[in-house]
Scaffold this active site. Sequence first.
Site: not given
Ligand SMILES: *Cc1c(COP(=O)(O)O)cnc(C)c1O
Length: 333
Positions: A49, A263, A289
């Site tokens: 992010k 999720y 993730y």
């Molecule tokens: C937000 C996030 C993702 C996914 O990325 P997007 O741009 O939302 O698809 C992947 N890994 C981590 C650790 C994240 O925080």
Amino acid sequence: MDLDRFPRVRLGHLPTPLEHLPNLSRELGGPQIWIKRDDCTGLATGGNKTRKLEFLMAEAQELNADVVLTCGATQSNHARQTAAAAARLGMKCHILLEDRTGKTDTEYTQNGNVLLDLLYGATLERHSQGADMNGLMAQAAERFGADGLTPYTIPGGGSNPTGALGYVNAGVELLEQSIELGLKIDQVVHATGSTGTQAGLVAGLVATDSNIPVYGISVRAEQAVQEQNVLSLAENTAKKLGCAGIVQPQHISVNSDYVGPGYGFPAEDTIAAIELFARLEGILLDPVYSGKAAAGLIDLSRRGHYPKGQNIVFLHTGGAVALFGYPDSFAYS
Ligand SMILES: *Cc1c(COP(=O)(O)O)cnc(C)c1O
């Protein structure tokens, strides 16, 4: 394509390293695995992010915002990095958290990312699963406006064409590193959720004629839905770049086989992937993730999906702070 014309505030430690993973490559016995360390972007312990926030927070500054609003799941990494960026830039941060798991243990509800959101001085609002988070953010923005503040609202995950510019930039950076190393990259693999990472990468890699394919491992949505959502944001990002029409459906590829129970719930292979990266390479993944993306990479490599000798880059999107929200997923004590 000219990224320099967009306002940007430097928040990340960039470029992030691109490294070979010799032990994991040997263990899997298939392709050579490389890692792009976007878990090392620096801000708030790092994560994907931060790149998006470089463009989003610059826009907030241009609009003279003094409070930034955003939303996410309870253990949102995006919320944590936004809170840190706001602190660094002297803005308030207000976060709306959605309970997407129903988990009630204090580790999940108070530790990990939540602890850091509060440490960075953000204020939190909690909502139940399925709440209209965008509507609630609009209401919160109105309340701040009525108090004489100028709010700037960032969508969940920072995924709009402005935020995706951060991953256009990452695509250019990766291409430059591959040229420096003389490395032919056969595929980039990463976790896809709110879509900005994949959309920006694809837009950047197509705009630079790189021919590097991107493969998203979904953490939530089914394949067709996720591909459509990524395509739509990639098209809008390309348009913002002045390259309308360059992104085609065949550029977007998503695999939804590793979502597991849903999720925010790690599957058995998610935990196994986290342990494998930790024990072979000393690298921390996360249960929501990157652990799921790695589970996909590991399974596909072991099943011979990638010809020997190919170079696969795992884009590490960060998230290890969430490990402290999920101690019960690891049966260690
Ligand atoms: C937000 C996030 C993702 C996914 O990325 P997007 O741009 O939302 O698809 C992947 N890994 C981590 C650790 C994240 O925080």
